[in-house]
Design a protein around this motif. Structure first.
Motif, PDB file in Angstrom:
ATOM      1  N   ASN A 164     -18.563   5.722  19.138  1.00 29.43           N
ATOM      2  CA  ASN A 164     -18.165   7.113  19.354  1.00 29.43           C
ATOM      3  C   ASN A 164     -16.663   7.247  19.551  1.00 29.43           C
ATOM      4  OD1 ASN A 164     -20.801   7.880  19.096  1.00 29.43           O
ATOM      5  ND2 ASN A 164     -21.147   8.267  21.269  1.00 29.43           N
ATOM      6  N   ARG A 167     -15.049   7.187  16.079  1.00 36.27           N
ATOM      7  CA  ARG A 167     -15.179   8.477  15.400  1.00 36.27           C
ATOM      8  C   ARG A 167     -14.252   9.520  16.006  1.00 36.27           C
ATOM      9  NH1 ARG A 167     -21.628   7.821  15.656  1.00 36.27           N
ATOM     10  NH2 ARG A 167     -22.000   6.827  13.639  1.00 36.27           N
ATOM     11  N   ILE A 240     -18.040  11.424  24.253  1.00 39.50           N
ATOM     12  CA  ILE A 240     -17.990  10.037  23.787  1.00 39.50           C
ATOM     13  C   ILE A 240     -19.057   9.215  24.498  1.00 39.50           C
ATOM     14  CG2 ILE A 240     -16.579   7.937  23.702  1.00 39.50           C
ATOM     15  CD1 ILE A 240     -14.122   9.825  23.488  1.00 39.50           C
ATOM     16  N   TYR A 241     -19.101   9.342  25.813  1.00 38.95           N
ATOM     17  CA  TYR A 241     -20.165   8.702  26.594  1.00 38.95           C
ATOM     18  C   TYR A 241     -20.370   9.510  27.859  1.00 38.95           C
ATOM     19  CZ  TYR A 241     -23.461   5.156  27.972  1.00 38.95           C
ATOM     20  OH  TYR A 241     -24.637   4.512  28.284  1.00 38.95           O
TER      21      TYR A 241
END
Length: 310
Positions: A164, A167, A240-241
């Motif tokens: 992620n 990206r 992202i997380y």
């Protein structure tokens, strides 16, 4: 019936480890860190000191990349932890060495990329590295089963975080590098996931308890990074997380793969542990939804404020 000891389990699981090492070596692609770094962009820092505008990465992308790298940096501590849990003999020792060698490429390639592209402040990064490695990582003397359960979750979480982040950078070279690293992490996750699957057959009650302990108390090994809470919040806000990713893409699919909620014949303590995991997942899902709502509210306020200033 007496529960098998840690040594008994390691002996019983060694053939599974050996088979999965063979599987891993058959799938793991050899790759060279230097081939993922745009060396032609390099310039001496003594003649051209770093400035923020030199980075092609956004502020949040820089933070995510830095956190991922500093997490990888603690490899000496991680090596010590898994060597202590599994030993250095036989298939277990083979895996410890292979895993360490593969993980070592990650920090090398990521740091080289950031230095060559001037992606982050090199002084801040080095100070962060010194802090993180001096602090080290201590799992708290987990049993081998708990290590297997923890690393399964952690490797999957790391894979997703790297992918992620790549990206999110919107920078093709960074995305290619982090995708390559994420592929390594996925194979590492599968190794440990398969061991836990085998352990569930050998000692289901003990393994369920180990899974419960790691699901309920999971922390990424990078939590000691300087200003981690603030950085993690920004990483979460960027998608992202965050809790939603952790629930939907990490914990839930791993438990499904282990058929955790379909296991039969468990004792009372293991059944209670499984109920605790189910309750925890419900709470995690609710917190993830709340986190999403708060993020959406902050974004709406920011949009409104910009409109008012226009």
């Amino acid at each position: 019936m007496t529960s098998p000891t840690d040594l008994d389990l390691l002996r019983e699981l060694e053939p599974v480890a050996a088979a999965n090492i063979d599987r891993h070596l058959g799938l793991a692609a050899e790759w060279m860190p230097h081939e993922y770094v745009p060396w032609s962009l390099g310039r001496d820092f003594d003649t051209l000191p770093w400035e923020p505008e030199q980075s092609a990465l956004s502020d949040v992308a820089q933070i995510a990349f830095e956190v991922n790298l500093l997490t990888e940096d603690n490899l000496p501590s991680y090596h010590r932890e898994i060597a202590s849990a599994y030993g250095r003999d036989g298939a277990w020792g083979t895996w410890v060495g292979r895993w360490t060698a593969e993980e070592g490429r990650h920090a090398i390639a990521m740091r080289d990329y950031l230095m060559v592209t001037r992606g982050v402040d090199p002084v801040a990064l080095e100070r962060g590295r010194m802090h993180q490695m001096e602090l080290g990582y201590d799992s708290g003397n987990k049993s081998p089963l708990r290590v297997m359960a923890y690393v399964t979750i952690q490797e999957l979480a790391t894979r997703i975080s790297h992918r992620n982040t790549g990206r999110f950078t919107q920078e093709p070279v960074a995305e290619k590098l982090l995708a390559r690293i994420a592929a390594d992490e996925n194979l590492h996750m599968i190794f440990y996931r398969n061991l836990v699957t085998a352990a569930l057959e050998l000692a289901p009650d003990q393994t369920v308890l180990a899974i419960r302990d790691e699901v309920l108390n999971f922390d990424m090994p990078g939590t000691g990074i300087l200003d981690f809470k603030s950085k993690a919040r920004q990483i979460a806000d960027a998608g992202i997380y965050n809790l939603r990713v952790h629930h939907d893409e990490v914990v839930t699919p791993v438990l499904r793969q282990w058929q955790f909620f379909a296991l039969e014949g468990l004792g009372g303590e293991a059944e209670q542990a499984r109920a605790e995991v189910a309750s925890f997942l419900e709470g995690l899902d609710a917190f993830a939804t709340l986190q999403e709502e708060k993020r959406a509210a902050r974004a709406a306020r920011a949009t409104s404020e910009l409109a008012a200033q226009a």
